[in-house]
Design a protein around this motif. Structure first.
Motif, PDB file in Angstrom:
ATOM      1  N   TRP A 151      39.906  24.508  38.354  1.00 35.40           N
ATOM      2  CA  TRP A 151      39.675  25.803  37.594  1.00 35.40           C
ATOM      3  C   TRP A 151      38.581  26.730  37.570  1.00 35.40           C
ATOM      4  CZ3 TRP A 151      44.272  26.821  35.496  1.00 35.40           C
ATOM      5  CH2 TRP A 151      45.116  25.709  35.250  1.00 35.40           C
ATOM      6  N   PHE A 152      37.319  26.239  38.331  1.00 35.88           N
ATOM      7  CA  PHE A 152      36.289  26.691  38.309  1.00 35.88           C
ATOM      8  C   PHE A 152      35.874  27.395  39.522  1.00 35.88           C
ATOM      9  CE2 PHE A 152      35.580  23.143  35.332  1.00 35.88           C
ATOM     10  CZ  PHE A 152      35.130  23.887  33.951  1.00 35.88           C
ATOM     11  N   PRO A 153      35.846  28.778  39.545  1.00 33.58           N
ATOM     12  CA  PRO A 153      35.804  29.475  40.452  1.00 33.58           C
ATOM     13  C   PRO A 153      34.566  29.063  41.566  1.00 33.58           C
ATOM     14  CG  PRO A 153      36.220  30.983  38.872  1.00 33.58           C
ATOM     15  CD  PRO A 153      35.929  29.845  38.233  1.00 33.58           C
ATOM     16  N   LEU A 154      33.407  28.659  41.168  1.00 33.82           N
ATOM     17  CA  LEU A 154      32.222  28.148  41.813  1.00 33.82           C
ATOM     18  C   LEU A 154      32.610  26.877  42.682  1.00 33.82           C
ATOM     19  CD1 LEU A 154      29.208  28.353  39.509  1.00 33.82           C
ATOM     20  CD2 LEU A 154      29.672  29.652  41.563  1.00 33.82           C
ATOM     21  N   LEU A 155      33.611  26.247  42.087  1.00 34.79           N
ATOM     22  CA  LEU A 155      34.169  24.936  42.905  1.00 34.79           C
ATOM     23  C   LEU A 155      35.150  25.257  43.928  1.00 34.79           C
ATOM     24  CD1 LEU A 155      33.936  22.412  39.757  1.00 34.79           C
ATOM     25  CD2 LEU A 155      32.224  22.743  41.599  1.00 34.79           C
ATOM     26  N   ASN A 156      35.890  26.329  43.712  1.00 35.37           N
ATOM     27  CA  ASN A 156      37.083  26.553  44.422  1.00 35.37           C
ATOM     28  C   ASN A 156      37.075  27.715  45.531  1.00 35.37           C
ATOM     29  OD1 ASN A 156      37.720  28.683  43.101  1.00 35.37           O
ATOM     30  ND2 ASN A 156      39.585  27.897  41.956  1.00 35.37           N
ATOM     31  N   ASN A 157      35.685  28.143  45.327  1.00 40.61           N
ATOM     32  CA  ASN A 157      35.389  29.274  46.262  1.00 40.61           C
ATOM     33  C   ASN A 157      36.185  30.755  46.309  1.00 40.61           C
ATOM     34  OD1 ASN A 157      33.246  27.854  47.601  1.00 40.61           O
ATOM     35  ND2 ASN A 157      34.803  27.284  49.121  1.00 40.61           N
ATOM     36  N   GLY A 158      36.493  30.726  44.827  1.00 43.74           N
ATOM     37  CA  GLY A 158      37.522  31.943  44.711  1.00 43.74           C
ATOM     38  C   GLY A 158      36.931  33.133  43.690  1.00 43.74           C
ATOM     39  N   THR A 159      35.560  33.050  43.750  1.00 40.88           N
ATOM     40  CA  THR A 159      34.710  33.933  42.990  1.00 40.88           C
ATOM     41  C   THR A 159      34.853  35.380  43.846  1.00 40.88           C
ATOM     42  OG1 THR A 159      33.346  32.578  42.390  1.00 40.88           O
ATOM     43  CG2 THR A 159      32.441  35.009  42.410  1.00 40.88           C
ATOM     44  N   ALA A 160      34.862  35.642  45.080  1.00 40.01           N
ATOM     45  CA  ALA A 160      35.186  36.689  45.502  1.00 40.01           C
ATOM     46  C   ALA A 160      36.517  37.307  45.647  1.00 40.01           C
ATOM     47  CB  ALA A 160      34.807  36.618  47.214  1.00 40.01           C
ATOM     48  N   ALA A 161      37.586  36.376  45.600  1.00 42.18           N
ATOM     49  CA  ALA A 161      38.896  36.889  45.113  1.00 42.18           C
ATOM     50  C   ALA A 161      38.951  37.534  43.667  1.00 42.18           C
ATOM     51  CB  ALA A 161      39.994  35.864  45.248  1.00 42.18           C
ATOM     52  N   ILE A 162      38.522  36.978  42.726  1.00 44.71           N
ATOM     53  CA  ILE A 162      38.503  37.454  41.478  1.00 44.71           C
ATOM     54  C   ILE A 162      37.749  38.669  41.359  1.00 44.71           C
ATOM     55  CG2 ILE A 162      37.817  37.011  39.139  1.00 44.71           C
ATOM     56  CD1 ILE A 162      38.211  33.833  39.786  1.00 44.71           C
ATOM     57  N   LEU A 163      36.655  38.853  41.758  1.00 45.26           N
ATOM     58  CA  LEU A 163      35.733  40.189  41.933  1.00 45.26           C
ATOM     59  C   LEU A 163      36.724  41.355  42.508  1.00 45.26           C
ATOM     60  CD1 LEU A 163      32.252  38.912  42.606  1.00 45.26           C
ATOM     61  CD2 LEU A 163      33.173  40.260  40.529  1.00 45.26           C
ATOM     62  N   PHE A 164      37.187  40.911  43.783  1.00 43.26           N
ATOM     63  CA  PHE A 164      38.051  42.017  44.481  1.00 43.26           C
ATOM     64  C   PHE A 164      39.176  42.196  43.596  1.00 43.26           C
ATOM     65  CE2 PHE A 164      36.216  40.680  48.896  1.00 43.26           C
ATOM     66  CZ  PHE A 164      35.573  42.017  48.816  1.00 43.26           C
ATOM     67  N   CYS A 165      39.943  41.359  42.842  1.00 44.96           N
ATOM     68  CA  CYS A 165      41.177  41.699  41.836  1.00 44.96           C
ATOM     69  C   CYS A 165      40.713  42.765  40.975  1.00 44.96           C
ATOM     70  CB  CYS A 165      41.348  40.384  41.384  1.00 44.96           C
ATOM     71  SG  CYS A 165      42.945  40.551  40.461  1.00 44.96           S
ATOM     72  N   PHE A 166      39.526  42.323  40.276  1.00 43.11           N
ATOM     73  CA  PHE A 166      39.298  43.411  39.146  1.00 43.11           C
ATOM     74  C   PHE A 166      38.734  44.389  39.555  1.00 43.11           C
ATOM     75  CE2 PHE A 166      40.376  39.572  36.834  1.00 43.11           C
ATOM     76  CZ  PHE A 166      40.815  40.070  35.873  1.00 43.11           C
ATOM     77  N   ALA A 167      38.026  44.434  40.558  1.00 41.16           N
ATOM     78  CA  ALA A 167      37.214  45.651  41.284  1.00 41.16           C
ATOM     79  C   ALA A 167      38.537  46.863  41.730  1.00 41.16           C
ATOM     80  CB  ALA A 167      36.309  45.385  42.652  1.00 41.16           C
ATOM     81  N   CYS A 168      39.487  46.185  42.240  1.00 43.01           N
ATOM     82  CA  CYS A 168      40.554  47.010  42.611  1.00 43.01           C
ATOM     83  C   CYS A 168      41.457  47.435  41.561  1.00 43.01           C
ATOM     84  CB  CYS A 168      41.497  46.196  43.731  1.00 43.01           C
ATOM     85  SG  CYS A 168      40.710  46.114  45.292  1.00 43.01           S
ATOM     86  N   LEU A 169      41.694  46.516  40.574  1.00 44.47           N
ATOM     87  CA  LEU A 169      42.414  46.887  39.320  1.00 44.47           C
ATOM     88  C   LEU A 169      41.699  48.333  38.673  1.00 44.47           C
ATOM     89  CD1 LEU A 169      44.783  46.311  37.164  1.00 44.47           C
ATOM     90  CD2 LEU A 169      43.268  44.572  36.174  1.00 44.47           C
ATOM     91  N   TYR A 170      40.431  48.089  38.605  1.00 43.32           N
ATOM     92  CA  TYR A 170      39.656  49.107  38.015  1.00 43.32           C
ATOM     93  C   TYR A 170      40.005  50.484  38.833  1.00 43.32           C
ATOM     94  CZ  TYR A 170      35.806  52.165  37.106  1.00 43.32           C
ATOM     95  OH  TYR A 170      35.138  53.573  36.775  1.00 43.32           O
ATOM     96  N   LEU A 171      39.721  50.396  40.340  1.00 42.60           N
ATOM     97  CA  LEU A 171      39.969  51.492  41.095  1.00 42.60           C
ATOM     98  C   LEU A 171      41.433  52.297  40.778  1.00 42.60           C
ATOM     99  CD1 LEU A 171      37.879  50.390  44.165  1.00 42.60           C
ATOM    100  CD2 LEU A 171      37.452  52.248  42.898  1.00 42.60           C
ATOM    101  N   SER A 172      42.326  51.272  40.845  1.00 38.09           N
ATOM    102  CA  SER A 172      43.806  51.524  40.496  1.00 38.09           C
ATOM    103  C   SER A 172      43.735  52.520  39.314  1.00 38.09           C
ATOM    104  CB  SER A 172      44.471  50.553  40.359  1.00 38.09           C
ATOM    105  OG  SER A 172      44.556  49.769  39.224  1.00 38.09           O
ATOM    106  N   THR A 173      43.021  52.417  38.371  1.00 36.11           N
ATOM    107  CA  THR A 173      42.984  53.340  37.064  1.00 36.11           C
ATOM    108  C   THR A 173      42.031  54.395  37.022  1.00 36.11           C
ATOM    109  OG1 THR A 173      41.361  51.725  35.937  1.00 36.11           O
ATOM    110  CG2 THR A 173      43.675  51.299  35.709  1.00 36.11           C
ATOM    111  N   ALA A 174      40.921  54.162  37.853  1.00 42.86           N
ATOM    112  CA  ALA A 174      39.814  55.194  37.820  1.00 42.86           C
ATOM    113  C   ALA A 174      40.002  56.232  38.928  1.00 42.86           C
ATOM    114  CB  ALA A 174      38.580  54.671  37.991  1.00 42.86           C
TER     115      ALA A 174
END
Length: 136
Positions: free
Chosen positions: A98-121
């Motif tokens: 469950w923890f992004p620090l342990l599963n190396n998913g931090t970049a994927a989460i950041l990219f997901c929400f950065a792109c979600l923001y750009l899709s609205t902005a």
């Protein structure tokens, strides 16, 4: 401070869009062209799930850098990054990590929400979208 920051917000939005696209583009280049050499991507085949992700990151990352069809492209990339997190990072072995620090998913989460923001902005004033809007 707010008025100074507000003055630069549209330009920084364009810069944010470009850098986000560039970072995604580099993943596509690494996966498909093996440059730079990243051990994890060394055996990626073009016609695999990771190869398809690399193709999306290469093509749509380039479109994001240019600011072309920004909202649609960013929305697709946001979905790809959410998919990447749940398929490639969250489940390691039989149990979810469950923890992004342990599963190396931090970049994927950041990219997901950065792109979600750009899709609205949108792409901002320094983009092909803005140029095409001015000509229409």
């Amino acid at each position: 401070m707010d008025s100074f920051a507000a003055k630069w917000q549209p330009t920084v939005l364009s810069l944010f869009r470009f850098i986000t696209g560039l970072l995604l583009f580099q993943y596509g280049v690494a996966k498909l062209f093996k440059f730079p050499v990243v051990p994890y991507f060394a055996k990626v085949e073009v016609f695999s799930l990771i190869g398809f992700a690399g193709t999306l990151e290469l093509v749509l990352g380039a479109m994001l850098m240019l600011g072309l069809f920004t909202r649609l492209v960013a929305f697709i990339l946001s979905g790809e990054m959410a998919f990447a997190y749940f398929i490639g990072h969250m489940f390691k072995g039989d149990t979810p990590v469950w923890f992004p620090l342990l599963n190396n998913g931090t970049a994927a989460i950041l990219f997901c929400f950065a792109c979600l923001y750009l899709s609205t902005a949108g792409g901002g004033p320094i983009s092909l979208d803005a140029i095409l809007r001015r000509k229409a």
